[in-house]
Write an enzyme that holds these catalytic residues in place. Structure first.
Site, PDB file in Angstrom:
ATOM      1  N   HIS A   1       0.198 -22.990  -2.188  1.00 37.51           N
ATOM      2  CA  HIS A   1      -0.860 -21.972  -2.071  1.00 37.51           C
ATOM      3  C   HIS A   1      -1.468 -21.686  -3.452  1.00 37.51           C
ATOM      4  O   HIS A   1      -1.330 -20.587  -3.990  1.00 37.51           O
ATOM      5  CB  HIS A   1      -0.225 -20.720  -1.474  1.00 37.51           C
ATOM      6  CG  HIS A   1      -1.163 -19.655  -1.020  1.00 37.51           C
ATOM      7  ND1 HIS A   1      -2.350 -19.365  -1.653  1.00 37.51           N
ATOM      8  CD2 HIS A   1      -1.067 -18.782   0.017  1.00 37.51           C
ATOM      9  CE1 HIS A   1      -2.934 -18.359  -1.032  1.00 37.51           C
ATOM     10  NE2 HIS A   1      -2.185 -17.984  -0.003  1.00 37.51           N
TER      11      HIS A   1
ATOM     12  N   GLN B   1       5.159 -13.633   7.222  1.00 42.95           N
ATOM     13  CA  GLN B   1       3.984 -14.347   6.720  1.00 42.95           C
ATOM     14  C   GLN B   1       4.393 -15.318   5.607  1.00 42.95           C
ATOM     15  O   GLN B   1       5.048 -14.954   4.649  1.00 42.95           O
ATOM     16  CB  GLN B   1       2.978 -13.332   6.175  1.00 42.95           C
ATOM     17  CG  GLN B   1       1.727 -13.922   5.567  1.00 42.95           C
ATOM     18  CD  GLN B   1       0.596 -14.090   6.576  1.00 42.95           C
ATOM     19  OE1 GLN B   1       0.813 -13.981   7.774  1.00 42.95           O
ATOM     20  NE2 GLN B   1      -0.594 -14.346   6.097  1.00 42.95           N
TER      21      GLN B   1
ATOM     22  N   ASP C   1     -12.227 -17.621   4.142  1.00 41.57           N
ATOM     23  CA  ASP C   1     -10.859 -18.035   4.441  1.00 41.57           C
ATOM     24  C   ASP C   1     -10.926 -19.130   5.495  1.00 41.57           C
ATOM     25  O   ASP C   1     -11.115 -18.848   6.687  1.00 41.57           O
ATOM     26  CB  ASP C   1     -10.046 -16.834   4.935  1.00 41.57           C
ATOM     27  CG  ASP C   1      -8.572 -17.163   5.147  1.00 41.57           C
ATOM     28  OD1 ASP C   1      -8.183 -18.335   4.993  1.00 41.57           O
ATOM     29  OD2 ASP C   1      -7.804 -16.230   5.474  1.00 41.57           O
TER      30      ASP C   1
ATOM     31  N   ARG D   1       2.050 -12.549  -6.843  1.00 41.47           N
ATOM     32  CA  ARG D   1       0.658 -12.742  -6.435  1.00 41.47           C
ATOM     33  C   ARG D   1      -0.042 -13.668  -7.424  1.00 41.47           C
ATOM     34  O   ARG D   1      -0.314 -13.322  -8.554  1.00 41.47           O
ATOM     35  CB  ARG D   1      -0.076 -11.408  -6.382  1.00 41.47           C
ATOM     36  CG  ARG D   1      -1.578 -11.498  -6.148  1.00 41.47           C
ATOM     37  CD  ARG D   1      -1.932 -12.004  -4.769  1.00 41.47           C
ATOM     38  NE  ARG D   1      -1.471 -11.089  -3.727  1.00 41.47           N
ATOM     39  CZ  ARG D   1      -1.606 -11.329  -2.429  1.00 41.47           C
ATOM     40  NH1 ARG D   1      -2.175 -12.455  -2.010  1.00 41.47           N
ATOM     41  NH2 ARG D   1      -1.155 -10.459  -1.531  1.00 41.47           N
TER      42      ARG D   1
ATOM     43  N   GLU E   1      -5.729 -24.996  -1.461  1.00 39.12           N
ATOM     44  CA  GLU E   1      -4.324 -25.254  -1.183  1.00 39.12           C
ATOM     45  C   GLU E   1      -4.144 -26.534  -0.372  1.00 39.12           C
ATOM     46  O   GLU E   1      -4.757 -26.678   0.682  1.00 39.12           O
ATOM     47  CB  GLU E   1      -3.729 -24.085  -0.397  1.00 39.12           C
ATOM     48  CG  GLU E   1      -4.108 -22.717  -0.952  1.00 39.12           C
ATOM     49  CD  GLU E   1      -3.944 -21.607   0.069  1.00 39.12           C
ATOM     50  OE1 GLU E   1      -3.073 -21.746   0.951  1.00 39.12           O
ATOM     51  OE2 GLU E   1      -4.685 -20.609  -0.006  1.00 39.12           O
TER      52      GLU E   1
END
Length: 307
Positions: A153, A78, A205, A59, A272
């Site tokens: 990312h 994902q 987001d 993470r 990103e």
């Protein structure tokens, strides 16, 4: 997992260095240094609750989302599988490290997610005290076309998310995700962002389309600017990732994320470089007269500046 640290080869690099892992070819930290100053500044964020235990993705840092970003593609997994795999170090020198993942390195379940053999390479480079780059290349060695969505990312350290903004996206269309816990998870298309800067007062987001070369994070709490570039001067042969994702999970989603501290949302933002709207397509090897196959390659550059 063993960390590999790369340091700037530039005389002005000072204490600039980056930390990487074979798991996911993952860069988990980068410290920038101004004018050779040994008191380096943290630029890349990794959660204090991150799980360094494969096959769990780490993470934070720079996860490599491939062969799919989020759920933009046919896979149920994902962000694809690249960030969950053990890569091999194939080149290492002062200021630079290259990781490679091939078809032979992945399991049968992952092999079912691609049309056939491939070689995926990631190279992290600490250019000097205030700049670093990540290069990515995909070679299709199969007899079928390889198509994918992807993102680097990147999680960036900020002093205070409420005193952070992002510029470079005004006038662009974007997909807006609903907040955590909403009845629908469907993104909404917004035709034009009319704000000069993106600011943060709740979960955000967004996937922006056809972004300019530079998107800038304004970290007012630390009096820094972090520039994210999708093209590099002198390396125009590289493909540009056309889109940009801007994300902060805010309170509820942070609490619901097991490998992210409840309050850590205050200290990072994701910006990103990505290709989401249009899939990247690498032709089948059959049209290539060399020994390998067709290769697609890209890079991004991160630069830190004092305000």
């Amino acid at each position: 997992m063993q960390a590999r640290v790369i340091s700037s080869s530039s005389s002005s690099g000072g204490g600039a260095c980056a930390t990487t892992y074979e798991h996911g070819a993952h860069l988990t930290g980068w410290k920038a240094s101004f004018d050779g100053d040994k008191d380096a500044v943290d630029v890349i964020f990794t959660s204090g609750s991150a799980i360094f235990k494969p096959p769990k993705a780490i993470r934070g840092g720079i996860p490599v989302c491939w062969p799919q970003f989020a759920n933009y593609g046919p896979l149920e997994l994902q962000h694809g599988f690249a960030r969950n795999c053990a890569w091999k170090v194939t080149d290492e020198k002062e200021g630079s490290i290259e990781y490679t993942l091939t078809y032979d390195d992945i399991d049968d379940e992952q092999k079912a997610m691609v049309p056939g053999p491939f070689t995926l390479k990631i190279r992290h480079v600490v250019v000097d005290g205030t700049r670093m780059r990540t290069y990515m290349s995909v070679t299709n060695e199969s007899e079928k076309e390889l198509e994918f969505t992807t993102a680097l990312h990147t999680y960036f350290v900020v002093g205070d998310i409420t005193k952070t903004s992002v510029s470079g996206c005004k006038g662009l269309s974007y997909l807006d995700a609903p907040p955590h816990g909403s009845a629908s998870s469907d993104r909404v298309l917004v035709d034009e962002d009319k704000d000069e800067k993106i600011t943060f007062a709740g979960e955000l987001d967004r996937i922006y389309f056809n972004t300019p070369n530079e998107v800038v994070i304004h970290d007012d709490a630390r009096s820094l600017e972090i520039v994210v570039r999708k093209s590099i001067k002198g390396e125009e042969h590289l493909s540009e990732l056309p889109d940009a994702v801007v994300w902060n999970p805010w309170i509820d989603k942070s609490k619901a994320t097991g490998d992210l501290g409840d309050d850590e949302y205050k200290g990072f933002v994701c910006v990103e470089t990505a290709s989401v709207k249009n899939k990247i397509k690498v032709p089948a090897r059959g049209g290539w007269h060399g020994h390998g196959g067709w290769t697609w390659s890209t890079a991004h550059e991160i630069e830190v500046r004092k305000k």
